[in-house]
Design an enzyme around this catalytic site. Sequence first.
Site, PDB file in Angstrom:
ATOM      1  CB  THR A   1      -0.945   0.001   1.217  1.00  0.00           C
ATOM      2  OG1 THR A   1      -1.840  -1.105   1.079  1.00  0.00           O
ATOM      3  CG2 THR A   1      -1.745   1.284   1.309  1.00  0.00           C
TER       4      THR A   1
ATOM      5  CD  GLN B   1      -2.841 -11.221  -3.998  1.00  0.00           C
ATOM      6  OE1 GLN B   1      -2.500 -12.376  -3.723  1.00  0.00           O
ATOM      7  NE2 GLN B   1      -3.370 -10.421  -3.081  1.00  0.00           N
TER       8      GLN B   1
ATOM      9  CB  THR C   1      14.798   2.685  11.580  1.00  0.00           C
ATOM     10  OG1 THR C   1      15.152   3.874  12.275  1.00  0.00           O
ATOM     11  CG2 THR C   1      15.810   1.593  11.862  1.00  0.00           C
TER      12      THR C   1
ATOM     13  CB  CYS D   1      -9.327  -3.039   1.264  1.00  0.00           C
ATOM     14  SG  CYS D   1      -7.598  -3.451   1.279  1.00  0.00           S
TER      15      CYS D   1
HETATM   16  N1  PLP Z   1      -1.963  -4.778  -4.220  1.00  0.00           N
HETATM   17  C1  PLP Z   1      -2.661  -5.923  -4.280  1.00  0.00           C
HETATM   18  C2  PLP Z   1      -2.941  -6.549  -5.612  1.00  0.00           C
HETATM   19  C3  PLP Z   1      -3.128  -6.527  -3.110  1.00  0.00           C
HETATM   20  O1  PLP Z   1      -3.814  -7.664  -3.179  1.00  0.00           O
HETATM   21  C4  PLP Z   1      -2.837  -5.906  -1.867  1.00  0.00           C
HETATM   22  C5  PLP Z   1      -3.344  -6.479  -0.612  1.00  0.00           C
HETATM   23  O2  PLP Z   1      -4.339  -7.187  -0.593  1.00  0.00           O
HETATM   24  C6  PLP Z   1      -2.088  -4.716  -1.853  1.00  0.00           C
HETATM   25  C7  PLP Z   1      -1.676  -4.179  -3.063  1.00  0.00           C
HETATM   26  C8  PLP Z   1      -1.730  -4.021  -0.566  1.00  0.00           C
HETATM   27  O3  PLP Z   1      -0.705  -4.726   0.056  1.00  0.00           O
HETATM   28  P1  PLP Z   1      -0.262  -4.469   1.584  1.00  0.00           P
HETATM   29  O4  PLP Z   1      -1.198  -5.302   2.401  1.00  0.00           O
HETATM   30  O5  PLP Z   1       1.162  -4.944   1.652  1.00  0.00           O
HETATM   31  O6  PLP Z   1      -0.379  -3.039   1.868  1.00  0.00           O
END
Ligand code: PLP
Length: 378
Positions: free
Chosen positions: A70, A175, A232, A320
């Site tokens: 993210t 993924q 860090t 999410c």
């Molecule tokens: N991108 C994709 C395709 C995801 O499936 C996810 C999480 O489900 C993310 C980004 C976000 O990843 P993170 O949980 O490391 O923030």
Amino acid sequence: MTYFDHNAAAPLHPVARHAWLEAADKFIANPSSPHRLGARADAALEDARARLAGLMGCQPHDIVWTSGATEANNQLMHHFARTLPPDATVCISAIEHPSVTESAAHYFGGRVRLIPVSRDGVVDLNWLAEELAQRRPGLVAVMAANNVTGVIQPWEQVVQLCRRREVPYFCDAVQWLGRESAAALGVCDFVSGCAHKVGGPRGIGFLKCPSQGRCQPLIFGGPQEEGRRAGTENVAGALALVAMLESRHGLLSEQEARRQLRDRFINRLIAELPGVEIVGASQRRLWNTVAALLPEADCRQRWVVKLDKMGVAVSTGSACSSGKEEPSPILLAMGYTPGQAGRVLRFSSGWETGEKDWEKLFDAIKHAAKELRQVALV
Ligand code: PLP
């Protein structure tokens, strides 16, 4: 519980756990510290960077460590918002993760152009080729494999299209990593990934960006990561991520056996539960993911609760958006109606999933379908 929600988060793999704990004990210092222990931690971090770059076929300095995908996806959008002309458009696929769609909307608003997808969840390359020719966007973002459907995107062709028009290409490979070979990803200008979908720890991810065009920081503070990401560094996390990916790299050949387990489950589901539709069935999909449009009940939450009571953890799609009853934008973009999208469940397996787990999942679904049918008849 039998766990079928790896696309949201996977249990820690012993390889990652070992690397993680060993590094946490061994590299106790801050990599920026001036003493020998600091230098040792720094060397370990650079070793992890070089190994990840080796897996993807890029330069070590192309890698910026982040807290997860993210953050990496937000940094990417932030970088382009700061460096593109104010009227530039960005093209993102209609099935990107919210960390891409929401950050694109935040930074670019009405200048976001959505690349349509087919009913099977594959980006429309003709649309993209036309858009590249007509408008020449400042960025194209198409993920490697979708988190809800597992459908693999033609990202290598997207690379070619973008290269011809000299438009930067970003690939969210969250993924894909650890499930398919990382080797070709180095050709993408920008790539994001994280550890925790395939058995690494939470809290570590990366953004691959060209080291010559300085990637703008999203987080300001110290000069870590060559000024591209302050804070860090998570040395143990980086080493665990790399150890995990290296171990998966060696085991890519076992995927066929895993794919067969998944396909056996799908075949049983179709044969014994009339009305089931597998989303993206005609397309190449990740070996671990099944998105199924189920026939019974009006609401997928009921399925989730029922299966949970039977000891099986499944998902309605992206973590999410779970908890909300809104249909997945990914499925809507594919042309499913809100009612249909509300009946899609995602089963995502992982490194510890065996034949018995798939059988338990199948039995639980069959049982839940019977119960839900009875409720519907009352
Ligand atoms: N991108 C994709 C395709 C995801 O499936 C996810 C999480 O489900 C993310 C980004 C976000 O990843 P993170 O949980 O490391 O923030």
